[in-house]
Design an enzyme around this catalytic site. Structure first.
Site, PDB file in Angstrom:
ATOM      1  N   ASP A 123      59.691  31.465  10.685  1.00 39.22           N
ATOM      2  CA  ASP A 123      60.353  30.904   9.516  1.00 39.22           C
ATOM      3  C   ASP A 123      60.199  31.894   8.355  1.00 39.22           C
ATOM      4  O   ASP A 123      60.485  33.076   8.525  1.00 39.22           O
ATOM      5  CB  ASP A 123      59.772  29.509   9.208  1.00 39.22           C
ATOM      6  N   HIS A 312      63.554  24.634  15.995  1.00 45.53           N
ATOM      7  CA  HIS A 312      62.878  25.514  15.048  1.00 45.53           C
ATOM      8  C   HIS A 312      61.370  25.550  15.278  1.00 45.53           C
ATOM      9  O   HIS A 312      60.711  26.551  14.976  1.00 45.53           O
ATOM     10  CB  HIS A 312      63.177  25.046  13.621  1.00 45.53           C
TER      11      HIS A 312
END
Length: 341
Positions: A123, A312
């Site tokens: 991220d 994610h």
């Protein structure tokens, strides 16, 4: 205090509460030392988390890296956990920028006696590690990023609003930067519920409280049930850590586009990353999609690309697959005949 229920902190190779003053700010980090008969590890790797995460986001990767005789440093980044969380303003948003992160990582490497390091990011952490390699190319010997592709240096300033027009699924960044999240979610219970939703919790009818095209839906947030991705021990630990300073610090990372652009004006263009790089795409990430990664090889000549069938949160959802790709890369690329380590 570390949670006694997290298996990571029961590993005798790991110490949970380490602190360093880096360029005037206090950072917390997890330290892992490999158990080897040799006096020194092969290398030191710094692991950089993203949003909304912590150093413990790497709990499934740290043991694997230790098994490869790597010393592991997993940082709580600025604004997170037990690391400093300056209020901006009056503090400068540059404290939450890539240049500051790079400088602080380089300073910790110096304090630990490392002339060369490896990096791993996820991220925002993925974005950070690429920039560290650009600010400190002689320090970074190799890096990997999970989910986050390389984004080239901008030749002119582009606001978040302009980015959203080109990449609509980045619209959530406008909401996170607006201040609403940190104003509305202040108690430990509210923050725990928010994290539960971010980590995959859904309502009984399958609604999600986070929409990349809009941001956080507070009405749905009230109906979200327990996520299946993490247990109560993890949620409790994360809630404790985020409740220390609230969500202002983490949300500041979404306010740094202009600060990052100004900082990066002194970097050489076009800028390539020469060290070995592993990029792991999560095929079900609905923000950092395959399209966002197209063409990254243009700036990274020594690039290895892999993918996992995950959202994610690939580090937790498919840890065996992620770790397998990292291990293959370490064995076949990083520690090969042309290793810089």
């Amino acid at each position: 205090m570390a949670s006694p229920t997290l298996p990571l902190f029961q590993d005798p190779r790991i110490t949970a509460n380490n602190f360093a003053n880096l360029n005037g700010q206090t950072y917390h980090y997890i330290l892992g030392e490999p158990s080897t008969p040799t006096p020194t590890p092969k290398a030191t790797i710094f692991l950089i988390h993203g949003w909304p995460d912590l150093s413990t986001g790497w709990r499934f990767q740290i043991p694997t890296l230790l098994s490869h005789d790597l010393r592991v440093i997993a940082l709580d980044m600025m604004g997170y956990g037990q690391t400093a969380a300056p209020t901006a303003p009056p503090a400068s948003l540059h404290l939450y920028g890539f240049k500051r992160a790079a400088d602080d990582i380089a300073e910790l490497a110096r304090q630990l006696g490392c002339s060369s390091i490896m990096l791993g990011g996820h991220d925002w952490g993925g974005a950070v590690v690429y920039r560290v390699a650009q600010w400190y190319p002689q320090l970074v010997a190799a890096l990997f990023s999970v989910c986050t592709p390389y984004f080239p240096l901008a030749s002119s300033y582009v606001s978040t609003q302009e980015v959203v027009r080109a990449v609509p699924q980045f619209a959530y960044q406008l909401h996170l930067a607006s201040g609403e999240l940190e104003r509305r979610l202040t108690t430990k219970g509210e923050i725990r519920g928010f994290l539960n939703a971010m980590y995959g919790g859904r309502s009984q009818t399958g609604e999600v409280a986070f929409d990349p095209f809009k941001g956080v839906d507070f009405e749905v947030l009230e109906r979200v049930e327990k996520t299946k991705l993490v247990g109560d021990d993890v949620l409790d630990y994360y809630a404790d850590q985020f409740a220390r300073n609230g969500l202002h610090g983490p949300c500041n990372w979404y306010r740094t586009r202009e600060a990052n652009f100004k900082d990066e004006q002194s970097l050489e263009r076009p800028s390539t990353i020469q060290c070995p790089v592993l990029f792991i795409l999560a095929t079900k990430d609905n923000v950092l999609t395959r399209d966002t990664a197209r063409g990254i090889e243009k700036n990274i000549p020594n690039l290895t690309q892999r993918e996992v069938d995950a959202s994610h949160w690939a580090l937790w959802q498919t840890p065996a697959e992620v770790n397998g790709h990292i291990q293959d890369w370490l064995e076949n690329v990083v520690f090969g005949d042309k290793s810089r380590l």
